[in-house]
Design a protein around this motif. Structure first.
Motif, short mmCIF file in Angstrom:
data_model
loop_
_atom_site.label_atom_id
_atom_site.label_comp_id
_atom_site.label_asym_id
_atom_site.label_seq_id
_atom_site.Cartn_x
_atom_site.Cartn_y
_atom_site.Cartn_z
N SER B 215 53.94 2.85 89.61
CA SER B 215 52.54 3.22 89.40
C SER B 215 51.78 1.94 89.10
CB SER B 215 52.41 4.20 88.23
OG SER B 215 52.73 3.53 87.03
N THR B 216 50.47 1.99 89.28
CA THR B 216 49.70 0.79 88.99
C THR B 216 49.73 0.47 87.50
OG1 THR B 216 47.76 2.21 89.08
CG2 THR B 216 48.15 0.81 90.97
N VAL B 217 49.83 1.54 86.69
CA VAL B 217 49.91 1.32 85.24
C VAL B 217 51.17 0.52 84.90
CG1 VAL B 217 50.12 2.48 83.00
CG2 VAL B 217 48.62 3.41 84.74
N ALA B 218 52.29 0.90 85.53
CA ALA B 218 53.54 0.19 85.30
C ALA B 218 53.42 -1.27 85.74
CB ALA B 218 54.68 0.87 86.03
N GLN B 221 51.53 -3.27 83.25
CA GLN B 221 52.40 -3.58 82.11
C GLN B 221 53.28 -4.79 82.40
OE1 GLN B 221 54.57 -0.09 80.99
NE2 GLN B 221 53.15 0.34 79.33
N MET B 222 53.75 -4.87 83.65
CA MET B 222 54.60 -6.01 84.02
C MET B 222 53.82 -7.32 83.88
SD MET B 222 56.68 -4.79 87.37
CE MET B 222 57.02 -3.06 87.62
N PHE B 223 52.55 -7.31 84.26
CA PHE B 223 51.72 -8.51 84.10
C PHE B 223 51.49 -8.79 82.63
CE2 PHE B 223 50.70 -7.99 88.59
CZ PHE B 223 50.52 -9.30 89.01
N GLU B 224 51.18 -7.74 81.88
CA GLU B 224 50.89 -7.92 80.45
C GLU B 224 52.10 -8.44 79.68
OE1 GLU B 224 47.36 -4.65 79.67
OE2 GLU B 224 49.44 -4.04 79.37
N ASN B 225 53.30 -7.94 80.07
CA ASN B 225 54.52 -8.35 79.36
C ASN B 225 55.10 -9.66 79.87
OD1 ASN B 225 54.34 -6.02 77.89
ND2 ASN B 225 55.76 -4.87 79.17
N GLY B 226 54.45 -10.24 80.85
CA GLY B 226 54.93 -11.51 81.39
C GLY B 226 56.15 -11.36 82.28
N ASP B 235 42.05 -3.67 93.94
CA ASP B 235 41.00 -4.53 93.38
C ASP B 235 40.53 -4.01 92.03
OD1 ASP B 235 40.11 -2.34 94.78
OD2 ASP B 235 38.38 -3.31 95.69
N ALA B 236 40.52 -2.68 91.87
CA ALA B 236 40.09 -2.09 90.61
C ALA B 236 41.02 -2.49 89.47
CB ALA B 236 40.04 -0.58 90.73
N ARG B 237 42.31 -2.47 89.73
CA ARG B 237 43.28 -2.82 88.68
C ARG B 237 43.22 -4.32 88.38
NH1 ARG B 237 44.30 1.70 85.94
NH2 ARG B 237 45.30 3.30 87.17
N GLY B 238 42.92 -5.13 89.38
CA GLY B 238 42.74 -6.57 89.15
C GLY B 238 41.60 -6.78 88.18
N TYR B 239 40.51 -6.06 88.40
CA TYR B 239 39.34 -6.16 87.52
C TYR B 239 39.71 -5.69 86.11
CZ TYR B 239 35.18 -4.68 85.07
OH TYR B 239 34.24 -4.48 84.10
#
Lengths: 293, 350
Positions: B215-218, B221-226, B235-239
């Motif tokens: 999912s885009t949420v998952a 999270q991968m970006f947030e957790n490094g 594009d919406a999730r990038g924003y």
């Protein structure tokens, strides 16, 4: 027993069993028959297929990709069951030997994880196993690792989370049987100069075998049919047949092929557990005879 | 006499006060009607409730009930309940419109039914008179500028050796999200009919991929957790990640970008078709249309004027930008989905 009494007993037994039989018939046998029928439909979209084909089965077994996933799913199931047994048996045994009040509270603690949503549990593990997660921080601070490691999206991570999910089933199965074993038997073995290991091997294990079998069966069946954990914790890098079936049915809408895969998993799982139980029972009987000599 | 008049007046006033809400409600066209909309959850649904459902309820008394789900699961529900569909409005993106038409459960929606349809920009009604397009989005490469020394500029860059163990891609089952493969193919001489260059590139990128996002949420999270430093996201999730303070750069590959349109549909046997048409009319109004750009910076499908402060963060913020969006043969894309999913799974496993 006189015939009228015997008839009466049979009638009562049938009456008691009737609700369960009807329930299983309506919600297990009929749906499984539906899945079986769908798996032979000649088509690859929803339930619009017609006719009869064994093509979906042939495709599954002729493509090493699918058969290797089936094999790995079973291997993972066995590993999870064994780990649950090793961890769960001592816990179940120690709980069984506690006074009733203390046992009740500790049993509630064991059951507690089952009350949580699986998605919540999985997201909890995502936080623990992440690169910036708890486990990496602990290992880093202890100097065991020099930089954060990728712990998620690996097979060990999937197995770890499956063990955590299904451990209570093993503990409860062992607990329910060990509570029935009279502690006097252990004392008797001790009086006969059996040390703790011999008592455990020759008295406890044989008597607890039904609980161990039930626990292993439950954990194994739940593990091989898991699909949320492999998808979220494995990140599609650790395929298991359950997640492949989910994908085939819910995403590709290829219900006939998904049904064939589900039926293969059903039959293979049933066959494996039946063989395992038969083997374990025969060993038990054989062991009992040897001990009797 | 005075007392009698007073009692009459007092009774009349009290009756009026008590009956007022009822009479007022009766004035409203859809008072007592509940419209069931298949939603996609989270901020997306909240936005539609705020900018479409709430004003409509205020004006017409229509209650809107949005149920969060996925378009694939909703499609199965709609097919399984053709005679008594669970929703009055079924949402689908360009790819799933093919499936909805194939399953034959949605009805045509004409301009005479929804007058605001005339405001839809050319090219957005991809399926004749089926479906009302209300939002446009794209799947483009994104990367964390603090974690990558060399920026990503194309879809092909995702296979660069220096990205080993650093990227996430959408799961193969997300048809629209997987348009990055088409980008990889077309950047390397392939096409929708010849996806081999993309699969070869994916093979090369295999060791770069940490996980496929379910999912885009998952994936966020991968970006947030490094866990990852780059990937393919909407594009919406990038924003959304930039708004949270992450140094995320969205890439516009020069050869073109691949996007899809979100549609609202009315099932053939919808329980409240009139109310559904009113909902669509509100969705296409200026008020409804600006909701998703405001909250998620998603693109619009009508001639609505975008406020400057919102437009600057949007991918499709002008007709020139929209021209970058490549056309996709959705029927072909969806016809190949099973083989594509299997191929991706096999590549990543092998």
């Amino acid at each position: 027993m006189n015939p009228p009494l015997e008839r009466n007993r049979k009638f009562t037994a049938a009456l008691l069993l009737a609700p369960m039989v009807l329930l299983l018939l309506g919600f297990l046998v009929v749906p499984v028959a539906g899945v079986l029928r769908s798996s032979f439909l000649d088509g690859d979209y929803l339930l619009e297929g017609t006719g009869f084909t064994v093509g979906h089965y042939l495709r599954f077994f002729s493509d090493s990709y699918y058969s290797s996933i089936l094999w790995e799913t079973f291997v993972d199931g066995v590993i999870v069951s064994l780990i649950c047994l090793v961890v769960g048996f001592p816990t179940g045994y120690s709980l069984a030997r506690l006074p009733p009040l203390a046992r009740r509270w500790r049993t509630i603690i064991v059951i507690l994880p089952l009350t949580l949503s699986l998605v919540v549990i999985v997201f909890g593990w995502l936080i623990i196993l992440g690169r910036n997660g708890l486990l990496n921080s602990v290992l880093f601070n202890l100097g065991i690792i020099s930089s954060p490691k990728t712990l998620l999206f690996t097979r060990p991570a999937v197995i770890l989370v499956l063990v955590q999910q299904f451990l209570p089933f093993m503990i409860l199965s062992v607990l329910s049987v060990v509570t029935q074993i009279d502690p006097v038997l252990e004392q008797a073995a001790s009086n006969l100069r059996a040390n703790r290991l011999v008592t455990f091997r020759r008295v406890i294990i044989p008597l607890a075998t039904p609980g161990i079998l039930v626990g292993c069966n439950l954990v194994f069946v739940l593990s091989i049919s898991a699909f949320i954990t492999p998808r979220l914790i494995g990140g599609n890098r650790v395929p298991m047949l359950g997640s492949l079936i989910y994908e085939r049915i819910m995403s590709e809408f290829n219900w006939p092929s998904g049904a064939a895969m589900a039926f293969i998993l059903f039959v293979a799982g049933l066959g494996f557990t039946a063989a395992f139980n038969a083997l374990a029972a025969s060993r038990l009987v054989m062991g009992g005879r040897l001990h009797a000599r | 006499m005075i007392r009698r008049t007073f009692l009459k007046l007092a009774t009349a006033t009290a009756m009026s006060a008590l009956a007022a809400p009822y009479v007022h409600a009766q004035d409203k066209k859809f008072a007592g009607v509940t419209l069931r909309v298949g939603g996609w959850g989270g901020l997306y649904d909240e936005t539609i409730k705020k900018y479409v459902a709430a004003p409509l309820e205020e004006r017409t008394g229509l209650k809107v009930e949005m149920t969060a789900g996925t378009q694939s699961a909703d499609l199965v529900k709609m097919v399984a309940n053709r005679e008594n569909p669970p929703y009055d409005i079924y949402q689908a993106d360009s790819a799933y419109m093919v499936e909805a038409l194939k399953a034959d459960f949605i009805r045509e929606i004409k301009e005479s039914d929804v007058p605001n349809i005339k405001r839809i920009l050319p090219g957005f009604r991809e399926y004749d008179e089926y479906g009302v397009p209300y939002s446009v989005f794209t799947y483009i490469p994104v990367f964390n500028s603090e974690q990558l020394e060399k920026p990503i500029t194309t879809y092909t860059d995702l296979a660069r050796p220096d990205l080993e163990g650093k990227i996430t891609l959408p799961a193969a089952t997300f048809d629209t999200n997987c348009l990055y493969l088409l980008g990889m193919a077309e950047e390397n001489g392939g096409s929708i009919s010849n996806m081999e260059p993309a699969f070869k590139l994916l093979e090369k990128a295999k060791d770069n991929i940490v996980a496929l996002g379910q999912s885009t949420v998952a994936m966020i999270q991968m970006f947030e957790n490094g866990e990852v430093a780059a990937g393919v996201m909407s594009d919406a999730r990038g924003y959304e990640m930039r708004a949270k303070g992450l140094p995320i750069v969205s890439v516009m590959p020069p050869q073109g970008i691949y996007g899809a349109t979100s549609y609202m549909n009315i099932p053939k046997n919808a329980k409240n078709p009139e109310a559904a048409l009113a909902f669509l009319e509100q969705m296409l109004s200026d008020e409804g249309m600006l909701g998703l750009p405001r909250s998620m910076r998603l693109g619009v499908t009508t001639d609505v004027k975008l406020p400057e402060d919102i437009a600057k963060d949007m991918t499709f913020n002008s007709l020139e930008r929209l021209a970058l969006k490549k056309n996709v043969d959705w029927e072909k894309w969806m016809a190949d989905r099973s083989s594509r999913i299997e191929r991706i799974n096999k590549i990543l496993r092998g």
